[in-house]
Design a protein around this motif. Structure first.
Motif, PDB file in Angstrom:
ATOM      1  N   LEU D  19       0.824  -1.201   0.000  1.00  0.00           N
ATOM      2  CA  LEU D  19       0.000   0.000   0.000  1.00  0.00           C
ATOM      3  C   LEU D  19       0.860   1.252   0.000  1.00  0.00           C
ATOM      4  O   LEU D  19       0.543   2.235  -0.673  1.00  0.00           O
ATOM      5  CB  LEU D  19      -0.932  -0.008   1.213  1.00  0.00           C
ATOM      6  CG  LEU D  19      -2.015  -1.091   1.152  1.00  0.00           C
ATOM      7  CD1 LEU D  19      -2.894  -1.031   2.392  1.00  0.00           C
ATOM      8  CD2 LEU D  19      -2.862  -0.919  -0.094  1.00  0.00           C
ATOM      9  N   ALA D  22       2.049   1.746  -3.469  1.00  0.00           N
ATOM     10  CA  ALA D  22       0.963   2.209  -4.338  1.00  0.00           C
ATOM     11  C   ALA D  22       0.670   3.669  -4.056  1.00  0.00           C
ATOM     12  O   ALA D  22       0.483   4.470  -4.983  1.00  0.00           O
ATOM     13  CB  ALA D  22      -0.276   1.362  -4.110  1.00  0.00           C
ATOM     14  N   PHE D  23       0.669   3.998  -2.786  1.00  0.00           N
ATOM     15  CA  PHE D  23       0.426   5.379  -2.423  1.00  0.00           C
ATOM     16  C   PHE D  23       1.522   6.277  -3.001  1.00  0.00           C
ATOM     17  O   PHE D  23       1.262   7.359  -3.513  1.00  0.00           O
ATOM     18  CB  PHE D  23       0.377   5.492  -0.894  1.00  0.00           C
ATOM     19  CG  PHE D  23      -0.153   6.784  -0.404  1.00  0.00           C
ATOM     20  CD1 PHE D  23      -1.473   7.131  -0.648  1.00  0.00           C
ATOM     21  CD2 PHE D  23       0.663   7.681   0.286  1.00  0.00           C
ATOM     22  CE1 PHE D  23      -1.969   8.339  -0.203  1.00  0.00           C
ATOM     23  CE2 PHE D  23       0.175   8.886   0.728  1.00  0.00           C
ATOM     24  CZ  PHE D  23      -1.141   9.227   0.488  1.00  0.00           C
ATOM     25  N   VAL D  25       3.201   5.776  -5.683  1.00  0.00           N
ATOM     26  CA  VAL D  25       3.062   5.924  -7.126  1.00  0.00           C
ATOM     27  C   VAL D  25       2.210   7.150  -7.457  1.00  0.00           C
ATOM     28  O   VAL D  25       2.534   7.925  -8.354  1.00  0.00           O
ATOM     29  CB  VAL D  25       2.431   4.657  -7.745  1.00  0.00           C
ATOM     30  CG1 VAL D  25       2.066   4.900  -9.197  1.00  0.00           C
ATOM     31  CG2 VAL D  25       3.387   3.489  -7.640  1.00  0.00           C
TER      32      VAL D  25
END
Lengths: 691, 101, 580, 204
Positions: D19, D22-23, D25
């Motif tokens: 996560l 992803a955050f 990104v």
């Protein structure tokens, strides 16, 4: 033998296809002869099929060619439905059409679009046969649209002439109102019966709820009045007669317009179930149309327009017959009318041909000497239409009036007045054209002194637009030049000079003498003359066994038609009375128009000449003052028929513009829409689980 | 039911959403491409988790295919991005909006 | 919990056998025999032809660089398309159980009828074969259009033809996909090639924009689609429609246990809706149609939709017909939005390509009517519409590609002013195709719309039919507007001053499109007869052959097929429900 | 018992990495930083694969994703020289972020709610419908077996897919200026249309 029935429409179709591809190459006489040959062959097949049908016990033959629209329960076949009614129709359609084709070879001689004309004619005959022979409403509708399209094409055959184009548009628009009714009727039939096939619908009509039957009948009636030019949709037919040739006018008169009568006769079981006011509506529509059309015919100066209004009148009689339930008399009149009206139109064509395309009866006169064959043929048509025994028209019309007497005296009075007027106006035409002094020399002399300004306007009118519609001035932007020219003409026209501006006048060469038409045109005339003379034999009033047509059509109308219950004495009395009326009318016409004992100008009043200002009134009511008749009809069409498109007209683009804001080019915005859509669908599915 | 099983699914759902959110708010086409990769990875995780819970190997096999698709997608996507950037260096997704309406 | 078997999902007998054989031989031989799935090669031939054709073309073009030119590429592509079409005919014959002498192999004791092959991944039924043929023909016609287009634009490369063929492979895979993963891969194959086709015109910056938009949104929506497949996988335990229908027919998923399948369906519908450009998933299509080279648009407007709708029917109507009550409302909403939105937005367009894009959105709405009906009637409507639509739309864009002229940029409605005077034949063709799109009788479009409406009425969605007809009226206005522009408006600045050059190949394509449209319009009966035999079904695959030799002959396979087909049980023939 | 705890610990750790990556990104302005965050996520997922006994996939994930895909992306970033920071403060599209957030939250929320109400084992599908996972046979062999039987068709299609990718790369890499001169008849044809000026403006 009845199995050959498919050949009847197939032959004209074949001719059409050949002519489409090779017409121009075949050239002038061959293309015409080919077209004539296929229709004649079709007539021969019709006779064979008819004889075959006579041999059948149940007198109905359905031939399914192939499945056209298979859609589950809903199947529409391309099939032919041969019963006494359609058999009678195909016989006269093919027969008369063959004669018309032959006549056209002579009439269209030298036309640059010779083969194209026959392409349309063949297609027309094909469509008409599909209309009559189709075994379901949809097929009938296709034929219906087909004849409409052909009529549109034929009317605007020389579409260089704006008048023709306008007439074509008028026919198109008016017919679409009718088509709308027809379509709605078809949908209703489908939803009610689950089928469109006559073999399913007609037997099942008994069990129909009255309201449903009424709705269907009214919708189909609207379709019928559109095609058969009854009030209030009658405006197109007389204008269509302004079309290029008597031939096209004729083909409408003799065949196409009878489609409405055919349709109503076909669905007679449905009418029988519908509310009582429906047949009454039909009858009164017919009667009033007949009366008005007869009065208008009285005052026309165009040789073809007289016949055009006469056609409307005769159709009114047929509707009257249908309305009171005397179906076979309607069919009877339809057939004999086809004979004598075809004859009259062909004679008119022959006269126009001989007069160098002049159609104004006021420049004619005394032609019986110069065109003897045409005159003799015309006599048969004249007496038929006037209703003088023993010509066929007498039997056709008076059979109806007899029934009307039995059913409704008021209608009978209206019909009788119309019949009286008929004798007058056709007598008027006969005397103006074939009797009296030869008037064209005077016209020629008059032309020479026309002031130059008027002459210029006249020319402009000739190239621009002939002003065929004085009551409904053309205000179409494109026709403005023509309008100006027409106004100039109208202003310059001295009242009472006998030459109105409502007919296109052609130059006549010096030393001009009308001449008889070539044999190609006169032979069909003579054939039709004989038919008009003896057509009454189909259905003599006495004895009952001589009701050949009645007996033949019996199975079709069984249960929905009225029976004649009058005593023989009454019938004889009625027949005698109407004979007297016809003779009186003719005598009156002779007195007024031949011997000038009666001042007839009142008859030719502006009111009648302008067709009761019907077009203008329509224009006033619907389109506001100053709007032309076509514009009015068109706007009616726009507001009512195309309401879905144009009624919403303004808002559709506006809504489109609003939606367009979203389409702003940002790819992320588009992705957002995808995301929102997906989320909503997920949410919906989730709610199905939870909820 | 094991809590951890639910954990995998929840994790992948969140991962998927982050990827979707990223694609919707980021303007750099390359970052958008990465966001698509995030979404595909989330799906991969789901597949393997489901496969594990079902005791079925197919979940893992499918991931192989997704991998290939992801690779092909990146190649095509980068090709297009490169072509666009050649015409207009540094263009973001918001800059290319000649077509609209 | 691994290996624990739930009451509903029985281990297939073969699998058990396989596992036993693994146990038996695992130790000694190291690797157990692989139970090779049955391969009905005959059914694969059309796909193989397309794929090998593309690869060979690529190879030849590289090896014989300079010695073969665009003419060869086009000829090759057309040839490949035609061969693929022809090789599909025996498959059709087999599926329909025609006279056996017709087949080129000896079917001996083979069973006829729909079957599935490759371990159930590929379904062969009338539906897939018919659409395979349609796609093959579309490739041929598109190649013709492309040829004229590329010649004018001076594109002498082979790639467009190769991509056309490879994309068609994806399409053909999709129409016969009996497995969601296969469907997804087919979809990606199809789309990936089309993204490139859209972005290919390197001279026009709009083309790249179109490619980028299409790609970004396509990748986004396929992620949703894939997530949907994952959900379905969790919900049913398999991605194979054979297993799924089998599972659903024996297990009643209610309440909570149905949630995965339902969410999966929703997400998959999102993916499909994107491909068919249903509102609100449509936004890419006007921009992409506008920017992409017109010849490519002809392809993407036809084949992509054909394949996507085929997949939709197969998945929803056949695979998840038990959930029809759940997904039908969604499709109804999509259909209404597409019908109305497409028609309304098309009215305000001034660019013909965009206009046609919106009109194709409206068409998608009509086809959705057929899918939504979830009945045999509906499937029939979808097929008729797809066939009619394919040729109408390719023909229309072929005309647009000609009027666009060199540079492919003249697409405003003004460029069509007075076209009837400048280039009557072209204008007449376009008029006819537009009238067909409007649904005028005697054109294929009429029947297409007719069947869609009938299907909707039959499926108790009469209100949808009404909306459809109303939107058709609105849409008819815009087609007629174009027609009027062509014939009754004086030529303007953008109208070509001289007659347009119609390349021979494009001309042939146009003639073909008009001929098909007219033929169906006059007598739809042959088409409907064919379509009636093309209902999609899901059939159990034959049992894997565990002989390990890999020496499979077709007779044997088809023989096995008989058992497989018969053993299909509940999932074998899945007549769609949802009718009255 | 122990393995479960280990699994849980690994899961939590990896989930945080995944996560977080992803955050990253979507948070980092510099695409290079985004790409590196993506690597973290991909590694996290690889470890989660291991955690789920998908050893082969874990390896492939590292090799293909981080080894090929991310490197490719980085390559392009370098090639285009777009390693400058993006402006992510302003959002020209009204409501875009809010709605995006709603969508993200909604999709995640619905899916999470969905899987939790399935009940039982979270999955409702048939068990081991394709091939059962077993400890007797190596993971690779199990995958291979299914890959070449049930999914052999899919496998073949991926070949086509990769071919398209190659062709795509060739096509898109071609420079517009390199377009071959028009054929012989070019003299009679108009020269290719220049790019519309307004197009250029918008791009500037």
């Amino acid at each position: 033998m009845v199995e050959l029935v498919w050949l009847i429409p197939a032959l004209p179709l074949l001719g059409f296809v050949i002519l489409v591809f090779a017409g121009r190459r075949l050239g002038e006489p061959v293309a015409g002869w080919l077209a004539t040959a296929v229709v004649a062959a079709s007539f021969v097949v019709s006779v064979i099929v008819f004889l075959g049908l006579v041999g059948l016990d149940d007198r109905v033959f359905v031939q399914t060619l192939f499945t056209w629209i298979p859609a589950g329960d809903f199947v529409v076949d391309i099939g032919l439905y041969l019963d006494p009614l359609s058999a009678a129709m195909i016989l006269f359609i093919t027969g008369i059409s063959a004669l018309i084709h032959m006549y056209s070879i002579g009439y269209m001689h030298g036309d640059e679009n010779f083969s194209k004309f026959f392409v349309y004619l063949n297609l027309f005959v094909f469509s008409m046969l599909v209309l009559v022979l189709g075994d379901n409403l949809l097929l009938t509708f296709l034929g219906w649209e087909g004849v409409g399209a052909c009529s549109y094409l034929l009317i605007s055959f020389w579409f260089g002439k704006p008048a023709n184009a306008t007439a074509g548009k008028k026919a198109f628009v008016t017919n679409r109102i009718g088509d709308w009714g027809f379509l709605v009727g078809i949908f209703m039939v489908f939803f009610t019966f689950g089928s469109l096939s006559y073999s399913d619908i007609l037997p099942a009509s008994d069990g129909l709820a009255q309201t449903t039957a009424t709705f269907i009948a009214v919708m189909l009636f609207i379709g019928a009045i559109g095609k058969s030019a009854q009030l209030p949709l009658s405006v197109w037919l007389p204008d269509a007669m302004a079309g290029p040739t008597p031939v096209s006018a004729l083909i409408h008169a003799a065949t196409m317009v009878t489609a409405g009568v055919y349709l109503l006769s076909r669905i007679n079981p449905i009418i029988a179930v519908s509310a009582d006011w429906v047949p009454m509506l039909i009858a009164w529509t017919g009667a009033i149309t007949a009366l008005l059309a007869a009065t208008v015919a009285l005052a026309q100066t165009d040789i073809k327009k007289v016949l055009a209004y006469s056609t409307v009148e005769m159709l009114g009689f047929m509707f009257l017959a249908v309305g009171i339930g005397a179906y076979w008399t309607a069919i009877f009149l339809m057939i004999v009318h086809a004979f004598f009206k075809a004859l009259l139109f062909l004679c008119a064509g022959s006269v126009i041909h001989g007069m160098h395309e002049n159609q104004d009866m006021r420049v004619m006169g005394g032609l019986r000497v110069l065109m003897p064959i045409t005159f003799i043929a015309y006599l048969a048509g004249w007496f038929s239409l006037a209703g003088i025994p023993p010509f066929s028209g007498f039997f056709g019309k008076d059979e109806i009036l007899t029934y009307v007497w039995q059913e409704n005296k008021a209608l009978w009075v209206v019909g009788m007045i119309a019949a009286f007027l008929t004798a007058i106006y056709i007598g008027r035409q006969a005397f103006m054209v074939f009797f009296g002094e030869q008037r064209w020399p005077a016209y020629l002399a008059k032309l020479a002194v026309v002031p130059p300004a008027v002459e210029a306007a006249n020319e402009a009118a000739a190239v621009g637009a002939s002003v065929d519609e004085p009551a409904g001035p053309l205000t179409d932007a494109q026709d403005e030049a023509a309008l100006a020219a027409a106004t100039a003409l109208a202003v310059s026209d001295t009242p009472g000079d006998g030459l109105d501006d409502d007919v296109e006048l052609h130059e006549l060469p010096d030393g001009f003498t009308p001449h008889e038409s070539p044999w190609l045109m006169t032979i069909p005339l003579l054939v039709l003359a004989v038919a008009s003379l003896v057509g009454g034999l189909l259905n003599l009033p006495f004895p009952r066994s001589a009701h050949y047509l009645d007996n033949w059509l019996e199975p079709v109308f069984e249960g929905s038609a009225v029976k004649l219950k009058l005593s023989t004495g009454t019938i004889v009395g009625l027949l005698t009375f109407s004979t007297v009326v016809a003779l009186l009318g003719t005598a009156f016409a002779a007195a007024a128009f031949l011997y000038k004992r009666i001042n007839a100008r009142r008859l030719e009043s502006k009111l009648f000449a302008n067709a009761w200002y019907y077009d203008t009134a329509l224009a006033k009511v619907v389109g506001g003052p100053g709007t032309g008749a076509f514009e009015a009809t068109a706007s009616f069409d726009r507001t009512v028929i195309d309401g879905a498109v144009n009624g919403v007209g303004g808002s559709v683009p506006r809504m489109g513009q609003a939606l367009r804001q979203f389409q702003n080019g940002y790819v992320r915005r588009y992705a957002l829409a995808i995301g929102v859509g997906s989320l909503l669908m997920l949410a919906f599915m989730f709610s199905r689980v939870v909820g | 039911m094991r809590g951890i099983d639910a954990g995998y699914l929840v994790l992948s759902a969140i991962l998927f959403s982050i990827g979707a959110f990223g694609l919707l708010v980021r303007r750099n086409p390359l970052v958008m491409l990465m966001c698509v990769e995030l979404m595909l990875n989330a799906v991969n995780l789901t597949f393997v988790a489901f496969g594990m819970m079902l005791g079925d190997i197919a979940g893992q096999v499918i991931v192989m295919f997704v991998l290939v698709v992801a690779a092909a997608e990146v190649v095509v996507g980068l090709g297009i991005v490169v072509a666009v950037s050649r015409r207009k260096p540094g263009a973001t997704a918001d800059d290319i909006r000649v077509l609209r309406g | 919990m691994l290996g624990q078997i739930d009451g509903g999902g029985q281990l297939p007998a073969e699998l058990e056998q396989l596992l036993q054989s693994v146990d038996a031989t695992g130790g000694a031989a190291g690797v157990a025999e692989i139970a090779a799935p049955v391969v009905a090669w005959s059914a694969l031939v059309p796909i193989i032809v397309l794929a090998l054709g593309a690869l060979l073309l690529l190879t030849l073009a590289s090896l014989l660089r300079g010695r073969i030119g665009p003419g060869f590429f086009t000829g090759w592509t057309i040839g490949v398309g035609l061969v693929s079409f022809v090789t599909a005919i025996p498959v059709w014959a087999q599926v329909q159980g025609w006279e056996q002498s017709f087949l080129w192999w000896d079917p001996a004791d083979s069973a006829s009828g729909p079957f599935s092959t490759l371990g159930g991944a590929m379904g062969v039924d009338g539906f897939s074969v018919l659409l395979t043929m349609l796609i093959a023909l579309a490739v041929v016609v598109c190649a013709l259009v492309l040829s004229g287009f590329a010649r004018r634009e001076g594109d002498r490369h082979v790639e467009a033809n190769v991509l056309l063929l490879l994309s068609a492979v994806g399409g053909v895979v999709m129409v016969g996909a009996n497995d969601l993963i296969v469907l997804f891969l087919g979809l990606e194959t199809l789309s990936m090639a089309v993204y490139v086709l859209a972005a290919m015109n390197l001279r026009r910056v709009e083309s790249q924009e179109a490619g980028l938009k299409y790609f970004v949104l396509g990748a986004f929506s396929s992620a949703f689609f894939l997530y949907g497949i994952a959900m379905v996988y969790g919900g049913t335990g398999s991605t194979s429609l054979v297993d799924i229908t089998d599972f659903l027919s024996t297990n009643l998923l209610l309440g909570g246990s149905s949630v995965l399948v339902l969410l999966g369906i929703a997400l998959m519908v999102a993916g499909f809706a994107f491909k068919i450009a249903a509102v609100p998933f449509h936004a890419w299509s006007p921009d992409v149609y506008d920017g992409a080279p017109t010849a490519s648009v002809a392809f993407m407007a036809s084949v992509v939709k054909v394949a996507a709708f085929a997949g939709m029917v197969r998945v929803l109507v056949v695979g998840f017909d038990t959930f029809a009550a759940d997904w039908r409302p969604i499709l109804q909403v999509l259909a209404v939005l597409s019908l109305v939105g497409g028609a309304l937005l098309a009215v305000v367009q001034t660019n013909v390509k965009r206009l046609l894009a919106y009109s194709s959105i409206s068409h998608a709405g009509f086809i959705l009517l057929g899918v939504e009906a979830a009945s045999e009637q509906g499937n029939r409507a979808v097929l008729v519409y797809l066939v009619a639509y394919t040729f109408m739309v390719i023909g229309s864009f072929a005309v647009v590609s000609i009027v666009g002229r060199t540079g492919d940029a003249m697409h405003s409605v003004d460029a069509y002013r007075g076209l009837g005077k400048v280039s009557p034949a072209l204008a007449a063709t376009f008029t006819f195709l537009l009238l067909s799109q409007a649904g005028i009788p005697f054109t294929s479009g009429f029947y297409a719309k007719f069947y869609a409406v009938v299907a909707a009425v039959d499926a108790q969605s009469a209100w949808l039919a009404v909306v459809a007809m109303l939107s058709a009226v609105v849409a008819a206005y815009l087609y007629l507007r174009l027609v009027v522009t062509m014939w009754f408006v004086a030529p303007g600045d953008q109208t070509p001053s001289r007659g347009l050059v119609i390349p021979v190949s494009t001309g042939i394509a146009l003639v073909a499109c008009v001929a098909v449209t007219l033929f169906i319009g006059i007598t739809p009966d042959p088409l409907t007869k064919v379509v009636d035999k093309a209902q999609p079904v899901v059939v159990q695959p034959p049992a894997p052959v565990a002989n390990g030799t890999g020496d499979l002959n077709v007779d044997q396979l088809l023989g096995l097929l008989g058992e497989g087909g018969a053993g299909g049980a509940g999932g074998a023939q899945t007549p769609a429900t949802g009718g009255r | 018992m122990g393995t479960d705890t280990v699994e849980a610990v690994v899961f939590v750790a990896c989930a945080l990495i995944v996560l977080g990556g992803a955050f990253g990104v979507i948070w980092f302005r510099n695409p290079v930083q985004s790409a590196l965050s993506l690597v973290a996520t991909l590694f996290g997922v690889a470890v989660l694969f291991l955690n789920m006994n998908a050893q082969f996939l874990a390896a492939v994930q590292v090799i293909v994703y981080t080894g090929a895909i991310v490197v490719l992306i980085l390559f392009v970033i370098m090639l285009l020289g777009v390693d400058t920071a993006d402006d992510i403060d302003a959002e020209p599209l009204v409501g875009q972020r809010v709605i995006a957030l709603v969508i993200a939250a909604g999709v995640a929320g619905l899916v999470i709610a969905g899987v939790t109400i399935v009940g039982g084992d979270l999955v409702s599908g048939a068990r081991a419908a394709t091939a059962a996972i077993t400890d007797d046979v190596p993971n690779i062999e199990q995958i291979g077996r299914v890959l070449f039987t049930d999914y052999v068709y899919a496998l073949e299609i991926t070949a086509v897919l990769l071919t398209i990718a190659v062709v795509a790369a060739v096509v898109m890499a071609r420079k517009p200026t390199e377009v071959e001169p028009l054929p012989q008849e070019s003299s009679s044809m108009e020269p290719p249309e220049p790019v519309e000026p307004e197009a250029e403006e918008v791009f500037d």
